[in-house]
Design a protein around this motif. Structure first.
Motif, PDB file in Angstrom:
ATOM      1  N   GLY A 159     -11.441  -1.339   5.105  1.00 48.86           N
ATOM      2  CA  GLY A 159     -12.695  -0.652   4.842  1.00 48.86           C
ATOM      3  C   GLY A 159     -12.594   0.596   3.981  1.00 48.86           C
ATOM      4  O   GLY A 159     -13.578   1.286   3.767  1.00 48.86           O
ATOM      5  N   ARG A 160     -11.397   0.922   3.503  1.00 45.72           N
ATOM      6  CA  ARG A 160     -11.368   2.042   2.565  1.00 45.72           C
ATOM      7  C   ARG A 160     -10.415   1.766   1.411  1.00 45.72           C
ATOM      8  O   ARG A 160      -9.585   0.859   1.474  1.00 45.72           O
ATOM      9  CB  ARG A 160     -11.017   3.351   3.268  1.00 45.72           C
ATOM     10  CG  ARG A 160      -9.754   3.319   4.027  1.00 45.72           C
ATOM     11  CD  ARG A 160      -9.679   4.480   5.020  1.00 45.72           C
ATOM     12  NE  ARG A 160      -8.369   4.493   5.625  1.00 45.72           N
ATOM     13  CZ  ARG A 160      -7.325   5.143   5.121  1.00 45.72           C
ATOM     14  NH1 ARG A 160      -7.456   5.857   4.022  1.00 45.72           N
ATOM     15  NH2 ARG A 160      -6.156   5.096   5.708  1.00 45.72           N
ATOM     16  N   ARG A 161     -10.551   2.603   0.361  1.00 45.95           N
ATOM     17  CA  ARG A 161      -9.727   2.384  -0.824  1.00 45.95           C
ATOM     18  C   ARG A 161      -8.409   3.123  -0.712  1.00 45.95           C
ATOM     19  O   ARG A 161      -8.360   4.254  -0.252  1.00 45.95           O
ATOM     20  CB  ARG A 161     -10.462   2.895  -2.056  1.00 45.95           C
ATOM     21  CG  ARG A 161     -11.395   1.862  -2.606  1.00 45.95           C
ATOM     22  CD  ARG A 161     -11.643   2.160  -4.055  1.00 45.95           C
ATOM     23  NE  ARG A 161     -12.606   1.188  -4.569  1.00 45.95           N
ATOM     24  CZ  ARG A 161     -12.893   1.069  -5.851  1.00 45.95           C
ATOM     25  NH1 ARG A 161     -12.337   1.875  -6.728  1.00 45.95           N
ATOM     26  NH2 ARG A 161     -13.750   0.171  -6.240  1.00 45.95           N
ATOM     27  N   THR A 162      -7.370   2.460  -1.166  1.00 45.30           N
ATOM     28  CA  THR A 162      -6.067   3.116  -1.174  1.00 45.30           C
ATOM     29  C   THR A 162      -5.277   2.616  -2.376  1.00 45.30           C
ATOM     30  O   THR A 162      -5.600   1.577  -2.958  1.00 45.30           O
ATOM     31  CB  THR A 162      -5.329   2.858   0.161  1.00 45.30           C
ATOM     32  OG1 THR A 162      -4.089   3.537   0.142  1.00 45.30           O
ATOM     33  CG2 THR A 162      -5.060   1.380   0.376  1.00 45.30           C
ATOM     34  N   GLY A 163      -4.258   3.356  -2.761  1.00 46.58           N
ATOM     35  CA  GLY A 163      -3.418   2.943  -3.881  1.00 46.58           C
ATOM     36  C   GLY A 163      -2.303   2.025  -3.407  1.00 46.58           C
ATOM     37  O   GLY A 163      -2.048   1.893  -2.212  1.00 46.58           O
ATOM     38  N   ARG A 215      -5.464  -0.114  -7.207  1.00 46.50           N
ATOM     39  CA  ARG A 215      -6.226   0.373  -6.049  1.00 46.50           C
ATOM     40  C   ARG A 215      -6.727  -0.859  -5.309  1.00 46.50           C
ATOM     41  O   ARG A 215      -7.100  -1.857  -5.928  1.00 46.50           O
ATOM     42  CB  ARG A 215      -7.422   1.226  -6.488  1.00 46.50           C
ATOM     43  CG  ARG A 215      -7.087   2.389  -7.407  1.00 46.50           C
ATOM     44  CD  ARG A 215      -6.615   3.628  -6.730  1.00 46.50           C
ATOM     45  NE  ARG A 215      -7.553   4.190  -5.765  1.00 46.50           N
ATOM     46  CZ  ARG A 215      -7.214   5.113  -4.869  1.00 46.50           C
ATOM     47  NH1 ARG A 215      -5.962   5.564  -4.824  1.00 46.50           N
ATOM     48  NH2 ARG A 215      -8.094   5.608  -4.024  1.00 46.50           N
ATOM     49  N   ILE A 216      -6.731  -0.799  -3.992  1.00 49.56           N
ATOM     50  CA  ILE A 216      -7.209  -1.938  -3.182  1.00 49.56           C
ATOM     51  C   ILE A 216      -8.141  -1.433  -2.080  1.00 49.56           C
ATOM     52  O   ILE A 216      -8.117  -0.248  -1.745  1.00 49.56           O
ATOM     53  CB  ILE A 216      -6.017  -2.695  -2.523  1.00 49.56           C
ATOM     54  CG1 ILE A 216      -5.104  -1.703  -1.771  1.00 49.56           C
ATOM     55  CG2 ILE A 216      -5.239  -3.492  -3.547  1.00 49.56           C
ATOM     56  CD1 ILE A 216      -4.045  -2.353  -0.913  1.00 49.56           C
ATOM     57  N   GLU A 217      -8.980  -2.348  -1.581  1.00 49.69           N
ATOM     58  CA  GLU A 217      -9.745  -2.087  -0.356  1.00 49.69           C
ATOM     59  C   GLU A 217      -8.879  -2.534   0.805  1.00 49.69           C
ATOM     60  O   GLU A 217      -8.398  -3.661   0.813  1.00 49.69           O
ATOM     61  CB  GLU A 217     -10.974  -2.985  -0.255  1.00 49.69           C
ATOM     62  CG  GLU A 217     -12.197  -2.780  -1.087  1.00 49.69           C
ATOM     63  CD  GLU A 217     -13.027  -1.575  -0.799  1.00 49.69           C
ATOM     64  OE1 GLU A 217     -12.984  -1.057   0.323  1.00 49.69           O
ATOM     65  OE2 GLU A 217     -13.722  -1.158  -1.728  1.00 49.69           O
ATOM     66  N   LEU A 218      -8.682  -1.658   1.794  1.00 44.77           N
ATOM     67  CA  LEU A 218      -7.883  -2.055   2.951  1.00 44.77           C
ATOM     68  C   LEU A 218      -8.512  -1.448   4.184  1.00 44.77           C
ATOM     69  O   LEU A 218      -8.726  -0.227   4.228  1.00 44.77           O
ATOM     70  CB  LEU A 218      -6.441  -1.570   2.763  1.00 44.77           C
ATOM     71  CG  LEU A 218      -5.436  -2.065   3.792  1.00 44.77           C
ATOM     72  CD1 LEU A 218      -5.188  -3.559   3.649  1.00 44.77           C
ATOM     73  CD2 LEU A 218      -4.117  -1.315   3.636  1.00 44.77           C
ATOM     74  N   PRO A 245       0.824  -1.212   0.000  1.00 47.61           N
ATOM     75  CA  PRO A 245       0.000   0.000   0.000  1.00 47.61           C
ATOM     76  C   PRO A 245       0.858   1.262   0.000  1.00 47.61           C
ATOM     77  O   PRO A 245       1.986   1.247   0.481  1.00 47.61           O
ATOM     78  CB  PRO A 245      -0.798  -0.099   1.309  1.00 47.61           C
ATOM     79  CG  PRO A 245      -0.646  -1.502   1.771  1.00 47.61           C
ATOM     80  CD  PRO A 245       0.671  -1.981   1.242  1.00 47.61           C
ATOM     81  N   GLU A 246       0.291   2.347  -0.555  1.00 47.68           N
ATOM     82  CA  GLU A 246       1.095   3.573  -0.694  1.00 47.68           C
ATOM     83  C   GLU A 246       1.306   4.301   0.624  1.00 47.68           C
ATOM     84  O   GLU A 246       2.172   5.160   0.714  1.00 47.68           O
ATOM     85  CB  GLU A 246       0.473   4.506  -1.743  1.00 47.68           C
ATOM     86  CG  GLU A 246      -0.858   5.090  -1.329  1.00 47.68           C
ATOM     87  CD  GLU A 246      -1.562   5.823  -2.474  1.00 47.68           C
ATOM     88  OE1 GLU A 246      -1.096   5.744  -3.622  1.00 47.68           O
ATOM     89  OE2 GLU A 246      -2.584   6.445  -2.196  1.00 47.68           O
ATOM     90  N   GLU A 247       0.508   3.976   1.653  1.00 44.60           N
ATOM     91  CA  GLU A 247       0.702   4.659   2.936  1.00 44.60           C
ATOM     92  C   GLU A 247       1.890   4.073   3.684  1.00 44.60           C
ATOM     93  O   GLU A 247       1.892   2.910   4.061  1.00 44.60           O
ATOM     94  CB  GLU A 247      -0.554   4.550   3.789  1.00 44.60           C
ATOM     95  CG  GLU A 247      -1.616   5.539   3.343  1.00 44.60           C
ATOM     96  CD  GLU A 247      -2.992   5.107   3.764  1.00 44.60           C
ATOM     97  OE1 GLU A 247      -3.228   5.089   4.985  1.00 44.60           O
ATOM     98  OE2 GLU A 247      -3.792   4.767   2.888  1.00 44.60           O
TER      99      GLU A 247
END
Ligand SMILES: [Zn+2]
Ligand SMILES: [Zn+2]
Length: 602
Positions: A45-49, A40-43, A10-12
């Motif tokens: 409960g929210r979407r992230t790159g 893009r993925i669901e992680l 994930p990008e975070e």
């Protein structure tokens, strides 16, 4: 399973874990799925790159994987994903913090066709490019695989670098060449010039897709070191000494060092140019190329050292009386006066000799009129005695920086402009039209030519208690030299006002002798524990004490400094430092921390 299983980072940066997802066979964009692809993925409960960092991983038995949310488009090729991971490790950061520099500026789902490079070798008989051609043959025949092949070229300010750039491109041949510049302006300029010569050039970031398609000359500033061109035939970094090549945000990766690593992994040469190569480049170099001494000296402007140590003490005029005519008559005079990061200077009260550290030549301080002079750079202490006249009293040397413009205008008998931060365009325009312009070194980045550049108080920069003070001063002088060389009709001068003309760094600068300066710099930095092969990091922020506590248990590192002044961590090698930081990061103390590996301004 009806699809492929991919591993996504994930990008975070805070997450720092990877997750497996499913890409169903008929998913839109499934054909783009490979290492590096942006998704893009669901992680939670929210979407992230994120980026695919492994494709076709075995699916865990008994677990039903979630499908990815979207395939965004092309991302960095696998070799760049690996390079980004190495970069994050080397500068104590996380892969996602580096991978964000590797993305295309817009989602890309199709690549253009590859370029065509005419591979005929350049015909130049220019001395540097002839030497470069020989050096390339030499590193090819003499270096082992996976050994860095670093060629350093000393390119003085007045030299046209086009021949060595063309020689580099010719060597890269059909595989293309990757050229990194410190600024976007220089990248654009070079792109225009090479396109006029008929070369296919991809300028980053905008031509990301063309760079990914390959067989082009790929040019860009710092982040272009992660350009998606696959297996370029050669890598080049222009002005490797320029601090703009290092990211100020953490991780503080340096494009020169990433370029050297990228070339090493590809087993291709890395060419570095600079008017005054850094100790970092020189210790990594396989070959150093330069013009002969006379030709090199001639490619620097006239350098006048104005010795102010004999002037009447106690009067703190900004300008030596000898320069009044210059200020009044030269066509365009830039007066450089830095206001931050300056050394506070003290001098002998009887003979005015500037007090310097015996060990490292930096300015010394006399805390609270004490009996000792203390070096702020290396902490060396000595009694309060002037080495020149034996005097035992010191005085402060002040240079008025507050009313510099007014003082110079009164002397010049013509309007003087000043460039400061936060000016309107009109104010800048008005200041720029004056024959005399005052500003900090930032002024050297805003004008494109000058007839004279005066460094009003070079001592404050040269003696600053930083490891790289000499190198940073030289970078200012060489930038000024470029502006002077931009005009050829009249002799132009670089003027340095100083109270200590015998300082060894200044002596090397006066001769425009980068080899001598580099030798001095390397000795000095090795002496005071900042040699270029050592791993050094400054650690600050809320969690710094906790990090330091953990690092102090590690026998491979040494710790200096305090929470108040900032901690400094050192290790015998860059790798040892990176390993030590990574060990703490695996079980990271809570709270914000700023880790600057290879800090520039300490
Ligand atoms: Zn003295
Ligand atoms: Zn010192």
């Amino acid at each position: 399973v009806g699809g492929r299983v991919v591993r996504v980072l994930p990008e975070e940066a805070a997450i720092n874990k990877v997750f497996d997802y499913l890409v169903p066979h008929d998913f839109p964009g499934a054909d783009l799925v490979r290492v590096g692809t942006e998704v893009r993925i669901e992680l939670h409960g929210r979407r992230t790159g994120g980026w695919i960092i492994a494709a076709d991983v075995p699916s865990p038995p008994g677990i039903e994987l979630r499908s990815i949310a979207k395939v965004r488009g092309y991302g960095p090729p696998a070799e760049i994903v690996e390079l980004a991971m190495w970069t994050a490790w080397r500068w104590g950061g996380r892969a996602s913090q580096v991978l964000r520099f590797c993305n295309p500026p817009l989602a890309i789902r199709h690549l253009p066709s590859p370029g065509t490079i005419n591979t005929s070798s350049s015909e130049s008989s220019d001395s540097l490019s002839r030497q470069l051609r020989k050096a390339l043959t030499k590193v090819d025949s003499e270096c082992r695989d996976n050994q860095a092949k670093v060629i350093v070229i000393r390119t003085p300010p007045a030299i046209d670098r086009t021949p060595v750039i063309l020689e580099t491109i010719a060597y890269g041949g059909a595989s293309g060449a990757l050229i990194i510049t410190p600024s976007i302006g220089l990248a654009e300029n070079l792109t225009r010039r090479l396109r006029r010569l008929g070369l296919p050039v991809a300028l980053l970031p905008q031509d990301w897709a063309a760079a990914a398609a390959g067989s082009r000359v790929v040019i860009g500033a710092r982040a272009a070191v992660f350009a998606p061109i696959q297996h370029p035939g050669i890598v080049m970094v222009l002005d490797e000494h320029d601090e703009a090549l290092q990211d100020e945000r953490t991780p503080t990766w340096h494009a020169r060092d990433v370029a050297i690593e990228r070339a090493r992994r590809l087993n291709v040469p890395c060419v570095l140019t600079s008017a005054h190569p850094t100790p970092e480049a020189l210790v990594d170099s396989t070959v150093v190329i330069a013009l002969d001494r006379l030709a090199e000296r001639a490619a620097w402007p006239i350098i006048d050292i104005i010795d102010r140590s004999k002037e009447e003490p106690g009067r703190h005029r900004l300008l030596s009386p000898r320069l009044t005519n210059t200020l009044r008559n030269d066509e365009r005079v830039l007066c450089i006066l830095n206001r931050t990061g300056r050394a506070k200077l003290i001098a002998c009260a009887s003979c005015s000799e500037v007090a310097r550290c015996e060990r490292c030549d930096a300015a010394v301080q006399q805390p609270d009129e004490s009996a000792e002079l203390v070096c702020a750079r290396c902490d060396f202490r000595r009694p309060v005695v002037c080495p020149k006249c034996g005097g035992g009293r010191m005085k402060n040397l002040r240079v008025g920086t507050a009313r510099a413009r007014e003082e110079l205008e009164a002397l010049a008998l013509r309007p003087a402009g000043e460039i400061t931060a936060n000016q309107t365009d009109e104010e800048i325009h008005a200041a720029m039209s004056c024959g005399v312009i005052v500003g900090t070194e930032a002024l050297l980045h805003r004008v494109d030519r000058a007839s004279t550049v005066i460094f009003l108080d070079a001592d404050a920069d040269l003696l600053a208690p930083r490891f790289r003070a000499a190198e940073q001063s030289m970078a200012m002088f060489s930038r000024a030299a470029r502006l002077l060389n931009a005009r050829t009709e009249a002799p132009s001068r670089l003027i340095i006002q100083t109270r200590q003309p015998s300082h060894p760094a200044l002596a090397a600068i006066a001769l425009a002798d980068p080899a001598r300066l580099a030798e001095y710099d390397l000795d000095l930095r090795t002496n005071i524990g900042n040699g270029p092969t050592l791993g050094t990091a400054s650690i600050s922020g809320f969690a710094a004490p906790a990090w330091i506590e953990r690092l102090s248990e590690d026998p491979t590192v040494q710790i200096g400094g305090t929470a108040a002044t900032g901690f400094l961590v050192r290790a015998a090698t860059h790798d040892a430092l990176s390993e030590a930081l990574a060990r703490v990061d695996t079980n990271r103390p809570p709270g914000r921390v700023r880790i600057e590996v290879d800090p520039l301004r300490i």
